[in-house]
Design a protein around this motif. Structure first.
Motif, PDB file in Angstrom:
ATOM      1  N   GLN A   1       0.823  -1.215   0.000  1.00  0.00           N
ATOM      2  CA  GLN A   1       0.000   0.000   0.000  1.00  0.00           C
ATOM      3  C   GLN A   1       0.848   1.252   0.000  1.00  0.00           C
ATOM      4  OE1 GLN A   1      -2.461  -0.085   3.430  1.00  0.00           O
ATOM      5  NE2 GLN A   1      -4.290  -0.238   2.188  1.00  0.00           N
ATOM      6  N   PHE A   2       1.822   1.253   0.883  1.00  0.00           N
ATOM      7  CA  PHE A   2       2.618   2.469   1.002  1.00  0.00           C
ATOM      8  C   PHE A   2       3.590   2.641  -0.149  1.00  0.00           C
ATOM      9  CE2 PHE A   2       0.527   3.186   4.855  1.00  0.00           C
ATOM     10  CZ  PHE A   2       0.648   4.542   5.060  1.00  0.00           C
ATOM     11  N   THR A   3       3.949   1.540  -0.801  1.00  0.00           N
ATOM     12  CA  THR A   3       4.739   1.683  -2.009  1.00  0.00           C
ATOM     13  C   THR A   3       3.932   2.477  -3.039  1.00  0.00           C
ATOM     14  OG1 THR A   3       5.718  -0.464  -1.597  1.00  0.00           O
ATOM     15  CG2 THR A   3       5.974   0.437  -3.800  1.00  0.00           C
ATOM     16  N   ILE A   4       2.694   2.060  -3.230  1.00  0.00           N
ATOM     17  CA  ILE A   4       1.830   2.745  -4.188  1.00  0.00           C
ATOM     18  C   ILE A   4       1.624   4.201  -3.782  1.00  0.00           C
ATOM     19  CG2 ILE A   4      -0.502   2.831  -5.080  1.00  0.00           C
ATOM     20  CD1 ILE A   4      -0.477  -0.231  -5.016  1.00  0.00           C
TER      21      ILE A   4
ATOM     22  N   SER B   1       3.525   6.085  -2.014  1.00  0.00           N
ATOM     23  CA  SER B   1       4.753   6.860  -2.197  1.00  0.00           C
ATOM     24  C   SER B   1       4.966   7.194  -3.663  1.00  0.00           C
ATOM     25  CB  SER B   1       5.964   6.087  -1.679  1.00  0.00           C
ATOM     26  OG  SER B   1       5.728   5.652  -0.374  1.00  0.00           O
ATOM     27  N   ILE B   2       4.665   6.221  -4.529  1.00  0.00           N
ATOM     28  CA  ILE B   2       4.805   6.497  -5.964  1.00  0.00           C
ATOM     29  C   ILE B   2       3.900   7.663  -6.346  1.00  0.00           C
ATOM     30  CG2 ILE B   2       4.337   5.602  -8.277  1.00  0.00           C
ATOM     31  CD1 ILE B   2       5.104   2.829  -7.233  1.00  0.00           C
ATOM     32  N   LEU B   3       2.677   7.637  -5.838  1.00  0.00           N
ATOM     33  CA  LEU B   3       1.734   8.704  -6.172  1.00  0.00           C
ATOM     34  C   LEU B   3       2.204  10.043  -5.617  1.00  0.00           C
ATOM     35  CD1 LEU B   3      -1.699   6.902  -5.725  1.00  0.00           C
ATOM     36  CD2 LEU B   3      -0.597   7.604  -7.836  1.00  0.00           C
TER      37      LEU B   3
ATOM     38  N   LEU C   1      -4.491  12.081  -3.187  1.00  0.00           N
ATOM     39  CA  LEU C   1      -4.943  12.413  -1.843  1.00  0.00           C
ATOM     40  C   LEU C   1      -5.874  11.316  -1.324  1.00  0.00           C
ATOM     41  CD1 LEU C   1      -4.507  14.862   0.012  1.00  0.00           C
ATOM     42  CD2 LEU C   1      -6.806  15.570  -0.604  1.00  0.00           C
ATOM     43  N   ILE C   2      -6.814  10.914  -2.173  1.00  0.00           N
ATOM     44  CA  ILE C   2      -7.751   9.864  -1.769  1.00  0.00           C
ATOM     45  C   ILE C   2      -6.989   8.579  -1.444  1.00  0.00           C
ATOM     46  CG2 ILE C   2      -9.634   8.389  -2.577  1.00  0.00           C
ATOM     47  CD1 ILE C   2     -10.599  10.816  -4.196  1.00  0.00           C
ATOM     48  N   ALA C   3      -6.020   8.249  -2.313  1.00  0.00           N
ATOM     49  CA  ALA C   3      -5.249   7.025  -2.091  1.00  0.00           C
ATOM     50  C   ALA C   3      -4.526   7.080  -0.757  1.00  0.00           C
ATOM     51  CB  ALA C   3      -4.248   6.827  -3.228  1.00  0.00           C
ATOM     52  N   ILE C   4      -3.920   8.240  -0.442  1.00  0.00           N
ATOM     53  CA  ILE C   4      -3.171   8.352   0.806  1.00  0.00           C
ATOM     54  C   ILE C   4      -4.122   8.268   1.991  1.00  0.00           C
ATOM     55  CG2 ILE C   4      -1.730   9.896   2.169  1.00  0.00           C
ATOM     56  CD1 ILE C   4      -0.633  10.918  -0.535  1.00  0.00           C
ATOM     57  N   VAL C   5      -5.261   8.943   1.869  1.00  0.00           N
ATOM     58  CA  VAL C   5      -6.238   8.889   2.956  1.00  0.00           C
ATOM     59  C   VAL C   5      -6.655   7.446   3.221  1.00  0.00           C
ATOM     60  CG1 VAL C   5      -8.618   9.452   3.566  1.00  0.00           C
ATOM     61  CG2 VAL C   5      -7.107  11.223   2.700  1.00  0.00           C
TER      62      VAL C   5
ATOM     63  N   MET D   1       6.303   8.910   5.317  1.00  0.00           N
ATOM     64  CA  MET D   1       6.678   8.493   6.665  1.00  0.00           C
ATOM     65  C   MET D   1       5.907   9.301   7.706  1.00  0.00           C
ATOM     66  SD  MET D   1       8.570   6.328   8.023  1.00  0.00           S
ATOM     67  CE  MET D   1      10.201   5.859   7.573  1.00  0.00           C
ATOM     68  N   THR D   2       5.875  10.615   7.503  1.00  0.00           N
ATOM     69  CA  THR D   2       5.178  11.475   8.468  1.00  0.00           C
ATOM     70  C   THR D   2       3.705  11.101   8.569  1.00  0.00           C
ATOM     71  OG1 THR D   2       6.627  13.201   7.618  1.00  0.00           O
ATOM     72  CG2 THR D   2       4.909  13.881   9.151  1.00  0.00           C
ATOM     73  N   MET D   3       3.092  10.926   7.399  1.00  0.00           N
ATOM     74  CA  MET D   3       1.673  10.551   7.406  1.00  0.00           C
ATOM     75  C   MET D   3       1.473   9.276   8.204  1.00  0.00           C
ATOM     76  SD  MET D   3       0.124  12.662   5.196  1.00  0.00           S
ATOM     77  CE  MET D   3      -1.233  11.851   4.440  1.00  0.00           C
ATOM     78  N   ALA D   4       2.331   8.291   7.942  1.00  0.00           N
ATOM     79  CA  ALA D   4       2.182   7.001   8.604  1.00  0.00           C
ATOM     80  C   ALA D   4       2.384   7.144  10.101  1.00  0.00           C
ATOM     81  CB  ALA D   4       3.174   6.005   8.014  1.00  0.00           C
ATOM     82  N   ILE D   5       3.449   7.871  10.479  1.00  0.00           N
ATOM     83  CA  ILE D   5       3.759   7.976  11.915  1.00  0.00           C
ATOM     84  C   ILE D   5       2.666   8.757  12.643  1.00  0.00           C
ATOM     85  CG2 ILE D   5       5.350   9.048  13.559  1.00  0.00           C
ATOM     86  CD1 ILE D   5       7.601   8.039  11.809  1.00  0.00           C
ATOM     87  N   LEU D   6       2.174   9.819  12.003  1.00  0.00           N
ATOM     88  CA  LEU D   6       1.078  10.583  12.616  1.00  0.00           C
ATOM     89  C   LEU D   6      -0.123   9.678  12.878  1.00  0.00           C
ATOM     90  CD1 LEU D   6       0.989  14.047  10.820  1.00  0.00           C
ATOM     91  CD2 LEU D   6       1.492  13.548  13.215  1.00  0.00           C
ATOM     92  N   THR D   7      -0.439   8.886  11.851  1.00  0.00           N
ATOM     93  CA  THR D   7      -1.588   7.992  11.969  1.00  0.00           C
ATOM     94  C   THR D   7      -1.401   6.998  13.099  1.00  0.00           C
ATOM     95  OG1 THR D   7      -1.698   8.133   9.590  1.00  0.00           O
ATOM     96  CG2 THR D   7      -3.075   6.483  10.613  1.00  0.00           C
ATOM     97  N   VAL D   8      -0.212   6.387  13.099  1.00  0.00           N
ATOM     98  CA  VAL D   8       0.035   5.329  14.076  1.00  0.00           C
ATOM     99  C   VAL D   8       0.172   5.902  15.481  1.00  0.00           C
ATOM    100  CG1 VAL D   8       1.658   3.557  14.766  1.00  0.00           C
ATOM    101  CG2 VAL D   8       1.072   3.822  12.382  1.00  0.00           C
TER     102      VAL D   8
END
Lengths: 108, 880
Positions: free
Chosen positions: B510-513, B515-517, B763-767, B854-861
């Motif tokens: 998921q995060f590979t995709i 990040s590509i986006l 944006l939708i994909a990241i959300v 990374m920031t998005m992921a860490i914020l979420t977690v």
């Protein structure tokens, strides 16, 4: 609680047969009294309905060879069943008295 | 008596038992048997048997039927539904994330799919469309999709395999013309106007509302779209009505012979108005076009007979061309060959010189399709990940169900039902969302798309939803149900490493995709920034353009100038054949002093009037601009730097030198009076080519634009005052205007739109990816409640606990970023190569994209981690 015409006949037959009321005898007596031959399916359908309505109780008898080793299921009128027959009879009487020209011999 | 014949018929008995309620069997069979024996004694066994059969058949009554297996299933189904619904409600937040994540992903990808399908639908409706080809040409310098006039007719006559051929001529500047009805007030500018041969409708299929495919068989006939017809004639049948077209050299009357439904079919020829090529305006010009090498303005389409070998045909066509034009080509000093373009591929694959209209772009379509796929995959992966994670908590339930006697199949059914229910909910939400969002999306891409018109998408949507439901139900239903009740009850499932590995794999994916986006968006943004900050070489701001479409307005341009001179807000004025940003198709082969006409240079030519260079703010490097004071200026030329270099001159010494061109065997000389710096006279997709500005009427095409440099506090009132002057000067010509910068940017509308879409979908994909991570983190935190409790009791700080919970996910995201970087690099490099002026990708872009992911992921977690770390250990440990 309603009592259908065929059900009433079956109920009367059970009452008339006393202790020997089970499928085959009921069928025989109905044939004898009414001249019609109800199918076993129709008869059983009525019997189960009467049982559901608690007009009759059942108990199982001993197995016999002519039934392929299966038990008889005997039917007996309950007091509720007797009362429903009385009610049906009274209703008929009450109605028929009012019909001019209809001559009914009653016990009264 | 035969013993065998003296027993009740077995088949009838078997039949009876098939449908009879078990609790009735004893009595019924008993009664039947007794009856059978009594009958068989009284009469014959055969009669008894027949009677038995009769009774059995008469027993087929509803009261006696078994409560069928089906009804048991219904009960269980009901039970599953109830349990599933309770499970969904028990963890509302989790279910919400799960269902909405899937719904968002599906909504976005359905929108994209609709767009992509719409793009695919171009030119797929023509009868025998796979047999239609367009003749395109290839020269030393470029590929060009139109050919000189005689080519089409010659091919039709020379080759029996050609069923029919038709030409379309689009004259630059004539795509928009003034159409006048009989009443004076009915006059409109119509766009996408093309001249076509009478055979046009034999090649292309149109949906005629009035008239038929023979519509253009007579001279001076016009076929219009339903929109145009409504504007002029309302709902009436316009066949036979006259329409006048106003051109810069006069008015011409045409007869309406057909009306077609424009919306019905999509084509790379977006015609609004089709005029017969045999006419009184350009008809004679068309007939004069005998050259095999000049004026390649005719889009030539051929429909070949079925079974024609296209490669062999292509060779024949080029051979014919070389035989006819070879001599002229040699004399003119350039080479040109013809090739075929399959018509059905034109819209998506052809972006060459002189297209009929701006086409679609396969690269963008691929990008969009990939994003749609990504979104679906991300959403489905999420759905599966969350479902499976959640289901492991239900090991105890599975154990208990097994103890109570649940079959494996019923457990499979239970989990399947649950996950199908979730996906069903997602489907409903998707459909609602689509209803709400589609109008906005349509507005953005200016189309009229509807899910209900695209059954394929609808089927795909339903299929995808349920497929993801089934796939995400597979794991819990088969994996969990495989455990023995004891193992399940003990909770040993918690240590299933394979499940954890799969889940981690999916997070990485998921995060590979994502990040590509993210990388894609950053790079597209940079490229767009770069483009808009490019030195154009002229001043594009505050330039007002008035197209001079009528003879009246061209004649009166000097008068207009003098009238506007009193307006202090108008600073400079000029007239030119084109202005920067619009298509430039006129060119000439020039050669330098001391060269032969074969050693020539292809130079784009632009007709200008005085003040053109000043008004547009083009930098003059040497010499002077055109002036009416110099009578000899009709033989003068101003060249750009590229032209000077291409001719082999030097900027410093070019002034006063001659350049020559040959026409019909004669040599003409032009004197260089000025050199301008290179400026982008076409959009930034094109590199700057050699250009000549000429004042000689010999180089004037049919188009004229009135160009003004204006300065105003209120452009609305300025335009209004200019309109008043225009109406006085040109009472018979409607006023039209545009701003140069807007026109120039229109060239990038597709890129801008693409960027906007990619950004929103990214944006939708990241959300969605973060939603999934959020759910997983919550799940992990919940599972580690006790561990956290113990650690806190033993003295761990909040920070340590947060790190403990976050580090696992951070590691996964890091892996994802590392995988994404090279993939994104190659993909974006491909895209950037489409631009003549492109950015180079720098390493820090990848760093930034990685940091964002990374920031998005860490914020979420960490939201979950901090929540877990702050909880009181007493609460989590009390229970044991």
């Amino acid at each position: 609680m309603k009592l259908g015409a065929f059900e009433e006949l079956v109920l009367l037959a059970i009452g008339a047969l006393g202790d020997d009321a089970y499928g085959v005898t009921i069928k025989e007596i109905l044939k004898e009294k009414t001249g019609k031959k109800p199918s076993i399916g129709a008869l059983h359908s009525a019997l189960y309905r009467l049982e559901d309505k608690e007009f009759v109780t059942t108990h199982e008898g001993g197995a016999t060879a002519e039934r392929g080793g299966r038990r008889k299921k005997y039917y007996q009128l309950t007091s509720y069943g007797i009362r429903i027959l009385e009610e049906a009879n009274e209703l008929r009487m009450a109605f028929s008295r009012n019909i001019p020209g209809l001559n009914l011999k009653t016990q009264e | 008596m035969d013993r065998k014949s003296n027993i009740p018929p077995k088949l009838a008995q078997w039949l009876l038992l098939r449908f009879l309620r078990e609790d009735y069997a004893e009595e019924v069979l008993g009664d039947l048997d007794e009856k059978f024996y009594s009958v068989s004694q009284k009469s014959t066994p055969l009669k008894a048997k027949l009677n038995y059969w009769k009774q059995v058949i008469q027993y087929l009554r509803p009261f006696a039927f078994k409560r069928s297996k089906h009804s048991i299933r219904t009960t269980m189904l009901h039970h599953y539904l109830k349990v599933s619904w309770r499970n969904i409600l028990r963890s509302k937040g989790f279910s919400f994330i799960n269902v909405f994540g899937l719904a968002f992903g599906l909504t976005a990808s359905v929108l994209i799919m609709m767009y992509v399908l719409d793009e695919w639908s171009y030119d797929k409706h023509h009868v025998g469309g796979d047999r239609i080809y367009r003749i395109a040409s290839e020269s030393d310098t470029d590929k060009w999709v139109a050919v000189p006039a005689p080519v089409g007719g010659a091919i039709k006559e020379s080759f029996p395999e050609v069923e029919t051929a038709a030409r379309l001529v689009r004259i630059p500047g004539f795509e928009t013309i003034l159409l006048k009805g009989q009443k004076a007030e009915k006059q409109f500018f119509e766009t996408n106007v093309f001249y076509v041969d009478s055979t046009f409708f034999d090649v292309f299929t149109y949906d005629f509302l009035y008239g038929d495919a023979d519509a253009l068989s007579k001279p001076n006939t016009i076929v219009i779209s339903d929109d145009v017809a409504t504007k002029f004639f309302g709902d009436a049948n316009p066949i036979g009505e006259p329409l006048t077209i106003g051109l810069s050299f006069g008015d011409f009357i045409y007869t309406v012979t057909g009306v077609f439904d424009r919306e019905r079919y999509k084509s790379h020829i977006p015609a609004n108005v089709l005029l017969s090529m045999d006419n009184n305006d350009i008809g004679s010009w068309v007939k004069q076009q005998q050259s095999w090498i000049f004026n390649g303005l005719f889009h030539t389409y051929v429909k070949v007979r079925p079974g024609t070998d296209s490669e062999a045909f292509e060779r024949k066509v080029d051979n014919l061309y070389q035989a006819e034009a070879g001599e002229d080509l040699e004399q003119a000093g350039f080479t040109k060959s013809l090739y075929l373009q399959p018509m059905e591929d034109i819209y998506l694959h052809s972006n060459l010189g002189y297209e009929v209209a701006s086409n679609g772009n396969m690269t963008y379509l691929i990008i969009f399709s990939s994003i749609a796929l990504f979104l679906v995959v991300i959403a489905c992966v999420n759905f599966m990940n969350l479902s499976t994670a959640k289901s492991e908590q239900r090991a105890k339930e599975v154990g208990l169900r097994k103890v109570v006697g649940a079959f494996r199949s019923s457990l499979v059914g239970q989990f399947m039902m649950e996950s199908l229910l979730m996906s069903g909910l997602a489907l409903i939400i998707t459909l609602i969302l689509l209803q709400l969002v589609t109008p906005y999306f349509n507005g953005l891409i200016s189309r009229e798309l509807s899910l209900w018109n695209m059954p394929i998408v609808l089927v795909l949507l339903v299929g995808l939803t349920f497929a993801s439901g089934i796939v995400s139900g597979l794991y819990p239903s088969f994996y969990l149900s495989s455990f023995g009740p004891a193992a399940a009850l003990k909770g040993s499932l918690k240590n299933s490493y394979s499940a954890k590995a799969i889940r981690q794999g999916l997070v990485v994916f998921q995060f590979t995709i994502s990040s590509i986006l993210i990388l894609g968006v950053i790079l597209i943004n940079q490229q767009m920034q770069y483009l808009s900050s490019q030195e154009l070489g002229f001043d594009k701001s505050h330039k007002l353009i008035l197209p001079l479409k009528t003879g009246e307005s061209i004649q009166n341009s000097e008068l207009l100038k003098s009238q506007l001179r009193s307006n202090s807000e108008v600073q400079q004025m000029t007239v030119g054949g084109v202005y920067p940003g619009i298509e430039l198709v006129t060119d000439m082969l020039f050669f330098a002093e001391g060269k032969t006409s074969q050693e020539n240079v292809d130079i784009q030519t632009t007709y200008v009037e005085g003040n053109y260079i000043e008004t547009l703010g083009i930098e003059l490097l040497k010499g002077r601009t055109f002036s009416s004071e110099f009578k000899s200026d009709t033989n003068a030329v101003v060249l750009n730097e590229s032209a000077i270099k291409a001719l082999g001159y030097d900027v410093e010494s070019a002034l006063g030198k001659q350049v020559y061109y040959a026409l019909n065997g004669e040599r003409y000389a032009m004197r260089i009076i000025g050199v301008v710096a290179d400026y982008h006279f076409e959009s930034l997709q094109h590199e700057i080519e050699p250009l000549a500005l000429l004042i000689s009427p010999a180089f004037s095409g049919p188009t004229r634009y009135f160009i003004m440099d204006v300065q105003s506090a209120s452009y609305t009132s300025l335009v209004q005052s200019i309109e008043r002057v225009w109406d006085e000067v040109n009472p018979g010509s409607p006023f039209q205007y545009s701003f140069l910068d807007a026109d120039f940017e229109r060239n990038y509308r597709k890129e801008m739109l693409t960027m906007q879409l990619i950004q929103s979908f990214t944006l939708i994909a990241i959300v969605i990816a973060c939603l999934g991570l959020f759910g997983l983190a919550a799940f992990t935190a919940e599972r580690k409640t006790k561990e956290i409790g113990v650690r806190k009791v033993l003295g761990a700080s909040v920070g340590q606990v947060v790190v403990l919970l976050s580090s696992e996910f951070a590691r996964l995201v890091l892996i994802a970023v590392v995988i994404a970087a090279p993939i994104a690099y190659f993909m974006m490099d491909e895209w950037l190569n489409e631009f003549a002026y492109r950015i180079e990708m720098s390493w820090w872009v990848f760093l930034v994209a990685g940091l964002i992911a990374m920031t998005m992921a860490i914020l979420t977690v960490s939201f979950q981690a901090i929540k877990a770390a702050l909880s009181n250990p007493v609460k989590s440990l009390r229970s044991e």
